[in-house]
Design a protein around this motif. Structure first.
Motif: not given
Ligand SMILES: CC(C)(C)OC(=O)NCc1c[nH]c2nc(N)[nH]c(=O)c12
Length: 375
Positions: A245-252, A267-282
Motif C-alpha cells: 500500500p502507498r499512503y499519502l499523509m494529510g491529503v486532502g 490511501m489518503f487521510d485529511c481533517v479537511l472535510p470534518t474541520r470545515i464542516a464545523r464552520n459550516g463550509t460544505c
C-alpha cells in the motif's frame, strides 16, 4: 492472532496508470484508492460508528500522541483496545505521534533518542521515542501503525532535511525492532525528504531496503504549492514497492485526492472535510458552499442536488444555515455527514473510473463542475 496487512492489486487504469486494489487487515478489507476519515481522539467528531458505516467508511485514523496524553494508552488497553473502546470493528490506522508533536507542541527538543515536549493540554513534560510510539500503538491495537518520524517544516534547509530523513530511517529501524507483532505486521514506514528529489530517493531506498508491509509519503501538504506536491509524487511513488500500500499523509482536498490517485496513491487521510464542516463550509459537486451566506436563508433545496447522503435527502440549506448560525450541534453533524459522504463518494467514483480506464476523463469532468482551484 492478527493476520498480516497485505496489498492485493486488482487493476491498473489504462488511461492514467492509477490502480485499484484491496488492503487486507485483521479487521477487514479496504477498497483502494481510499479516503480515511480522521478520528484523532478516538472519535470522528460528531459521528457514530453506525453513521460511518452507513456512508461506507472502510477505515478510520486515530492519533498516538493524542491518546497517549488523554486518556492514556493504558486505559484504552484496559478497555480491550481502541476498537472496543470506540465501538469500531473495522480497520483503524494510528499515526505515530511524531508529526503531532512537531505541529502541536511549542516547546520541544529533538535528540537521537526521541522528542521531549510539553503536553499541549497542561504543559506536562513528556517524551516520545520510536519505542514509546510502538508501545502506545501496540496497546491501542490498531491494524496499521505508523513508524515514528520527523516531518520537517516547510520550507527547510537542504542539510536539515537530509539529517532529519536519516534520523527518521534510524527511528524506523528501531520501530521494527520494538514492534510486538511478529514480522512487523501492519507497520508502515514514512518516506520523508522534503521537496528534494535526491533526498526523497535516499529516504525511499533506505526504508524499502527494510521491507515494511506498507509505505507512506510524509512531509507533503505542509504549505507547499499544489504543483510542487504533485511533482514530488511524480518521482516518489515509482520508488515505492508496487505490491505494498502507498499512503499519502494529510491529503486532502477533492482535487488532491484525484491527482494523488492518478499518481498511484492508495490511501489518503485529511481533517479537511470534518474541520470545515464545523464552520459550516460544505463540499458540493459545484464547489464549496458556505452555508452561513445570507443567500441560503430561504433556499429550501439540499446542500447538493446531486448528493444522496442523509443530510441532502432530508434537510434544506435554509434549515442547516439556521442550525449553524444558532450554534446548534445538530447543524455541524449534518455538515459533517455530508462532507464525509462527499469524499467517500468521490473515492467510489474514482475507483469506478479506474475500473473503466477513464480516470483522466473523470478528473476533467469533476474539475469542470467543481472548480479547479479548490483547496
Ligand atoms: C499540515 C497537514 C497535516 C495538512 O499535512 C501534513 O503535515 N502532512 C504531513 C503529515 C501529515 N500527517 C503526518 N504524520 C506523520 N507521522 N508524518 C508526516 O509527515 C505527516
Amino acid at each position: 492472532m492478527a493476520a498480516a496487512v497485505t496489498y492485493e492489486p486488482i487493476k491498473t487504469c489504462k488511461q492514467s496508470g492509477a490502480r485499484l486494489g484491496r488492503v487486507h487487515t485483521p479487521h477487514g478489507v479496504i477498497e483502494t484508492p481510499a479516503f480515511m476519515p480522521v478520528g484523532t481522539q478516538a472519535t470522528v467528531k460528531t459521528m457514530s460508528p453506525e453513521e460511518l458505516k452507513t456512508m461506507d467508511a472502510h477505515i478510520i485514523l486515530s492519533n498516538t500522541y493524542h491518546l497517549f496524553i488523554r486518556p492514556g494508552h493504558d486505559i484504552v488497553k484496559a478497555a480491550g483496545g481502541l476498537h472496543k473502546f470506540m465501538n469500531w470493528d473495522r480497520p483503524i490506522l494510528t499515526d505515530s505521534g511524531g508529526f503531532q508533536v512537531f505541529s502541536l507542541s511549542n516547546m520541544r527538543k529533538i535528540t537521537e533518542e526521541g522528542v521531549q515536549f510539553k503536553s499541549h493540554l497542561n504543559g506536562d513534560k513528556l517524551f516520545l521515542s520510536p519505542e514509546k510510539a510502538m508501545e502506545i500503538q501496540n496497546a491501542l491495537g490498531s491494524d496499521i501503525m505508523m513508524a515514528f518520524d520527523e516531518c520537517p517544516p516547510f520550507p527547510a534547509e537542504y542539510e536539515y532535511v537530509k539529517k532529519s530523513l536519516e534520523r527518521t530511517t534510524r527511528w524506523a529501524e528501531r520501530c521494527l525492532q520494538s514492534h510486538s507483532r511478529p514480522n512487523d505486521q501492519g507497520l508502515f514506514a514514512i518516506i520523508q525528504g522534503g521537496m528534494h528529489e535526491d533526498l526523497r530517493r535516499l529516504s525511499a531506498e533506505q526504508l524499502t531496503s527494510m521491507d515494511f508491509p506498507g509505505y507512506a509519503i510524509g512531509g507533503l501538504s505542509v504549505g507547499e504549492p499544489k504543483h510542487l506536491m504533485y511533482e514530488v509524487l511524480d518521482y516518489t511513488t515509482p520508488l515505492m514497492p508496487a505490491n505494498k500500500p502507498r499512503y499519502l499523509m494529510g491529503v486532502g482536498s477533492p482535487d488532491a485526492l484525484i491527482e494523488g490517485s492518478i499518481r498511484g496513491i492508495d490511501m489518503f487521510d485529511c481533517v479537511l472535510p470534518t474541520r470545515i464542516a464545523r464552520n459550516g463550509t460544505c463540499m458540493t459537486s459545484e464547489g464549496r458552499l458556505v452555508i452561513r451566506n445570507a443567500k441560503h436563508a430561504t433556499d429550501f433545496g439540499p446542500l447538493d442536488p446531486k448528493c444522496t447522503c442523509y443530510t441532502c435527502k432530508n434537510y434544506s440549506r435554509a434549515y442547516i444555515r439556521h442550525l449553524i448560525k444558532a450554534d446548534e450541534t445538530f447543524g455541524i453533524r449534518l455538515t459533517t455527514i455530508h462532507n464525509l459522504h462527499f469524499l467517500l463518494q468521490l473515492m467510489r467514483d474514482v475507483r469506478g473510473a479506474i475500473q473503466e480506464d477513464r480516470l483522466l476523463d473523470f478528473r476533467d469532468e469533476f474539475f469542470a463542475a467543481y472548480g479547479l482551484n479548490d483547496n
